[in-house]
Design a protein around this motif. Structure first.
Motif, PDB file in Angstrom:
ATOM      1  N   ALA A   1      -6.804   2.360  -6.646  1.00  7.40           N
ATOM      2  CA  ALA A   1      -6.174   1.054  -6.906  1.00  7.40           C
ATOM      3  C   ALA A   1      -7.083  -0.093  -6.487  1.00  7.40           C
ATOM      4  CB  ALA A   1      -4.840   0.970  -6.163  1.00  7.40           C
ATOM      5  N   ARG A   2      -7.927   0.110  -5.485  1.00  8.41           N
ATOM      6  CA  ARG A   2      -8.815  -0.961  -5.008  1.00  8.41           C
ATOM      7  C   ARG A   2      -9.776  -1.435  -6.089  1.00  8.41           C
ATOM      8  NH1 ARG A   2     -12.007   1.369  -0.290  1.00  8.41           N
ATOM      9  NH2 ARG A   2     -12.600  -0.790   0.139  1.00  8.41           N
ATOM     10  N   GLY A   3     -10.123  -0.557  -7.021  1.00 11.00           N
ATOM     11  CA  GLY A   3     -11.068  -0.932  -8.068  1.00 11.00           C
ATOM     12  C   GLY A   3     -10.429  -1.470  -9.318  1.00 11.00           C
ATOM     13  N   GLU A   4      -9.115  -1.615  -9.360  1.00 17.34           N
ATOM     14  CA  GLU A   4      -8.431  -2.083 -10.561  1.00 17.34           C
ATOM     15  C   GLU A   4      -8.372  -3.610 -10.591  1.00 17.34           C
ATOM     16  OE1 GLU A   4      -4.681  -0.191 -10.328  1.00 17.34           O
ATOM     17  OE2 GLU A   4      -5.452   1.814 -10.838  1.00 17.34           O
ATOM     18  N   PRO A   5      -8.418  -4.224 -11.792  1.00 13.14           N
ATOM     19  CA  PRO A   5      -8.313  -5.695 -11.888  1.00 13.14           C
ATOM     20  C   PRO A   5      -6.971  -6.183 -11.350  1.00 13.14           C
ATOM     21  CG  PRO A   5      -9.111  -4.743 -13.948  1.00 13.14           C
ATOM     22  CD  PRO A   5      -8.653  -3.598 -13.099  1.00 13.14           C
ATOM     23  N   GLY A   6      -6.998  -7.297 -10.651  1.00 17.65           N
ATOM     24  CA  GLY A   6      -5.791  -7.884 -10.119  1.00 17.65           C
ATOM     25  C   GLY A   6      -5.227  -7.185  -8.912  1.00 17.65           C
TER      26      GLY A   6
ATOM     27  N   LEU B   1       0.835  -1.206   0.000  1.00 14.98           N
ATOM     28  CA  LEU B   1       0.000   0.000   0.000  1.00 14.98           C
ATOM     29  C   LEU B   1       0.868   1.253   0.000  1.00 14.98           C
ATOM     30  CD1 LEU B   1      -2.697  -1.085   2.625  1.00 14.98           C
ATOM     31  CD2 LEU B   1      -2.878  -1.160   0.135  1.00 14.98           C
ATOM     32  N   ALA B   2       1.938   1.230   0.778  1.00 13.20           N
ATOM     33  CA  ALA B   2       2.843   2.378   0.799  1.00 13.20           C
ATOM     34  C   ALA B   2       3.505   2.574  -0.557  1.00 13.20           C
ATOM     35  CB  ALA B   2       3.894   2.172   1.886  1.00 13.20           C
ATOM     36  N   ASP B   3       3.820   1.482  -1.252  1.00  8.28           N
ATOM     37  CA  ASP B   3       4.435   1.582  -2.576  1.00  8.28           C
ATOM     38  C   ASP B   3       3.474   2.204  -3.580  1.00  8.28           C
ATOM     39  OD1 ASP B   3       6.766   0.822  -4.335  1.00  8.28           O
ATOM     40  OD2 ASP B   3       5.184  -0.322  -5.340  1.00  8.28           O
ATOM     41  N   ILE B   4       2.179   1.860  -3.470  1.00 10.71           N
ATOM     42  CA  ILE B   4       1.184   2.475  -4.357  1.00 10.71           C
ATOM     43  C   ILE B   4       1.183   3.980  -4.160  1.00 10.71           C
ATOM     44  CG2 ILE B   4      -1.299   2.700  -4.751  1.00 10.71           C
ATOM     45  CD1 ILE B   4      -1.568  -0.278  -4.169  1.00 10.71           C
ATOM     46  N   ILE B   5       1.194   4.423  -2.918  1.00 13.37           N
ATOM     47  CA  ILE B   5       1.188   5.858  -2.638  1.00 13.37           C
ATOM     48  C   ILE B   5       2.449   6.515  -3.175  1.00 13.37           C
ATOM     49  CG2 ILE B   5       1.165   7.562  -0.784  1.00 13.37           C
ATOM     50  CD1 ILE B   5      -0.442   5.549   0.878  1.00 13.37           C
TER      51      ILE B   5
ATOM     52  N   ALA C   1      -4.669  13.167   2.070  1.00 14.75           N
ATOM     53  CA  ALA C   1      -5.921  13.028   1.320  1.00 14.75           C
ATOM     54  C   ALA C   1      -5.645  12.562  -0.105  1.00 14.75           C
ATOM     55  CB  ALA C   1      -6.678  14.354   1.318  1.00 14.75           C
ATOM     56  N   VAL C   2      -4.572  13.061  -0.721  1.00 17.35           N
ATOM     57  CA  VAL C   2      -4.202  12.609  -2.066  1.00 17.35           C
ATOM     58  C   VAL C   2      -3.807  11.139  -2.031  1.00 17.35           C
ATOM     59  CG1 VAL C   2      -2.599  12.976  -3.976  1.00 17.35           C
ATOM     60  CG2 VAL C   2      -3.505  14.937  -2.716  1.00 17.35           C
ATOM     61  N   ALA C   3      -3.050  10.738  -1.012  1.00 12.93           N
ATOM     62  CA  ALA C   3      -2.662   9.336  -0.880  1.00 12.93           C
ATOM     63  C   ALA C   3      -3.875   8.435  -0.697  1.00 12.93           C
ATOM     64  CB  ALA C   3      -1.705   9.183   0.303  1.00 12.93           C
TER      65      ALA C   3
END
Length: 563
Positions: free
Chosen positions: A290-295, A262-266, A281-283
């Motif tokens: 990302a939660r709604g993306e496939p995989g 999760l930290a890497d996504i941010i 808030a941006v993070a």
């Protein structure tokens, strides 16, 4: 030399050119405003279709943070419930209710007894004078309170109260330390607050704040992590940090997400060189997207540095994802919705014409991926305006500042004179001899508008407790009556001024009656202007109507005008 002296004055030809330009602008001006208004509306529609509140991603994230901070519906806390119940005399509370369903509303007060912009709603279903279901909630404004009470009167069923109780108790992403479940107690004998807490599904705190901070600092440089981690509760960005921690905890519990992933996504998706009012808030927005993306689940559960498995198509509805199961049918309770797929299904099943579903849409906004926000914003026109407008809640903590560039979305006129008329229409329906209607009048008295209070006083004339409350609230009479009295006196002054100015001179007398009449008229005109000003300054006065009552007001201010 004289022939080369410039002429500074405009000649007839120049004046004609200027007149033509002015005429052109007067014709094209309204058309230009119409074109700009149409472009503005198209821009607003484009934003809603994209599931956004603003063009700038940072501003959009800031507005969604504000939506999460100011829920449109919540439960009354203990102090508010005690203050709410004190509005009704104890002798009236003990009387049995003679109706199968009751609902009423009134403005909330703060700890100092001052009115706020929030409104409380109380509703019960009754069986032989015993409540079988109850509702004690607070809504963000008068418009929502009126819509809710009208809907409940049209649908006086226990399931509606249960739905609202669940909706008011739902804050997606909230967590608490694991506690033992509360035993179920029958609603007729239990404290409503305890009943609402029984079986309330909440996300347990499994990822501590320290562990989440350590994951961020392991993946990010210190300069970036310092912008996100705000441990000081007094800092204006602390609430955004708390929301980000809640989201990380929710993903850790529900799908077994690796905090470092999760930290890497941010870290990878944030443009750290761009201006950001609230980085947390941006993070939050990046993780939500990302939660709604496939995989997403397959990638986020892997240790950092390990290549995730190849992307696969999103699992069908009903297939297991992590530790949860997506229901095969549409969920009926928002408190059970904690994943993107059920949230999308829930949003698609909402009814745009149902005011309770509109509250659910506002409750969901900002807690799920953009695809869910897109459905909510397109299905409920004007929903974005509820977020774009600065919070006016006097009870809430310091609102987010520095938000610029937010789009203005057309929304229905805020509650005002129209709402007052709706309250007065409800007062006209009340029966002074019915216990439930007496209680409703007490909840409204002093917590709606002076004009409504006057209608209650007239409707319940002879009720000693209501008359006593009215005398305490309005020791000098109702503001509407005071304004009418001043307008009446101003009208008399204007009539006297006109008569004075029309006084003819009598040649047989030494004095000039006409001049004396002018002086008298000037004095009376001044008195009229004074009373018009006093009427406009009366609290609760809506418009300068000369007479609002059907009878002549005889209240005269302390001024000896007529000798």
């Amino acid at each position: 030399m004289a022939e080369n002296t410039p002429d500074l004055l405009l000649d007839a030809q120049d004046v004609q050119r200027f007149n033509q330009v002015i005429m052109f602008l007067s014709v094209i001006g309204p058309r230009f405003r119409d074109v700009m208004r149409e472009l503005h509306q198209r821009r607003a529609r484009a934003l809603e279709e994209a599931g956004r509140l603003a063009w700038d991603p940072a501003t959009n994230a800031e507005l969604l943070h504000r939506a999460r901070e100011h829920p449109p519906l919540r439960q009354m806390n203990s102090e508010e419930l005690d203050a709410w119940n004190r509005r009704v005399p104890e002798t009236l509370i003990g009387k049995p209710v003679d109706e199968p369903f009751t609902v009423w509303t009134g403005r909330m007060t703060d700890e100092n007894g001052r009115l706020t912009v929030e409104w409380g709603v109380q509703a019960h279903t009754w069986d032989n004078g015993v409540p079988t279901s109850s509702l004690f909630v607070v809504v963000a404004g008068e418009r929502d309170a009126l819509a809710m009470t009208k809907h409940l009167r049209a649908h006086p069923h226990p399931d509606q109260l249960a739905y609202l109780n669940g909706l008011a108790s739902t804050r997606p992403g909230e967590f608490v330390a694991p506690t033992a479940p509360v035993a179920h107690i029958p609603a007729a004998t239990a404290d409503p607050r305890e009943v609402l807490r029984a079986g309330w599904p909440r996300v347990p705190l499994m990822l501590t704040e320290q562990a989440w901070e350590a994951a961020l600092r392991k993946v990010m440089p210190p300069s970036a992590a310092d912008r996100l981690v705000v441990r000081d509760p007094a800092h204006p960005h602390h609430r955004a940090w708390v929301q980000l921690h809640r989201l990380a905890n929710q993903e850790f519990v529900n799908v077994g997400a690796n905090p470092e992933r999760l930290a890497d996504i941010i870290w990878r998706r944030t443009r750290w060189n761009d201006p950001m009012d609230t980085p947390a808030a941006v993070a939050h927005g990046h993780v939500n997207k990302a939660r709604g993306e496939p995989g997403y689940v397959q990638r986020v559960v892997q240790p950092l540095g390990v290549n995730p498995p190849p992307r696969q198509a999103a699992p069908p509805v009903g297939a297991p994802t992590g530790s949860r199961m997506i229901p095969q049918q549409g969920p009926v309770n928002l408190s059970r919705v904690d994943r993107p797929a059920p949230a999308l299904l829930f949003a698609q099943n909402l009814d745009p014409d149902n005011p309770l579903d509109r509250l659910a849409a506002r409750q969901m906004l900002g807690h799920f991926p953009p695809a869910v926000d897109q459905v909510l914003l397109t299905k409920f026109p004007g929903l974005a305006a509820d977020v774009v407008t600065e919070p006016r809640d006097a009870r809430a903590a310091s609102p987010v500042t520095g938000v610029t560039g937010a789009v203005e979305v057309a929304v229905e006129t805020p509650a005002g004179p129209v709402a007052v008329e709706e309250h007065k229409a409800r007062v006209a329906e009340l029966d002074p001899g019915t216990t439930a209607h007496q209680r409703e009048a007490f909840y409204m008295l002093g917590h709606t508008a002076p004009a409504v209070d006057q209608a209650i006083a007239e409707k319940f004339a002879g009720n000693e407790r209501i008359e006593e409350r009215v005398r305490v609230l309005y020791p000098n009479g109702f503001p509407e009556a005071q304004a009418a009295a001043h307008h009446n006196l101003a009208h008399d002054g204007e009539v006297a001024a006109a008569a004075g100015r029309a006084t003819p001179d009598n040649p047989s007398t030494p004095q000039d009656e006409h001049d004396a009449g002018l002086a008298t008229g000037a004095g009376e005109h001044g008195h009229a202007a004074t009373h018009h000003g006093l009427a406009a300054g009366v609290p609760g006065e809506q418009s300068p109507v000369v007479r609002r009552t059907t009878h002549r007001v005889i209240v005269v201010p302390d001024r000896d005008r007529h000798r």
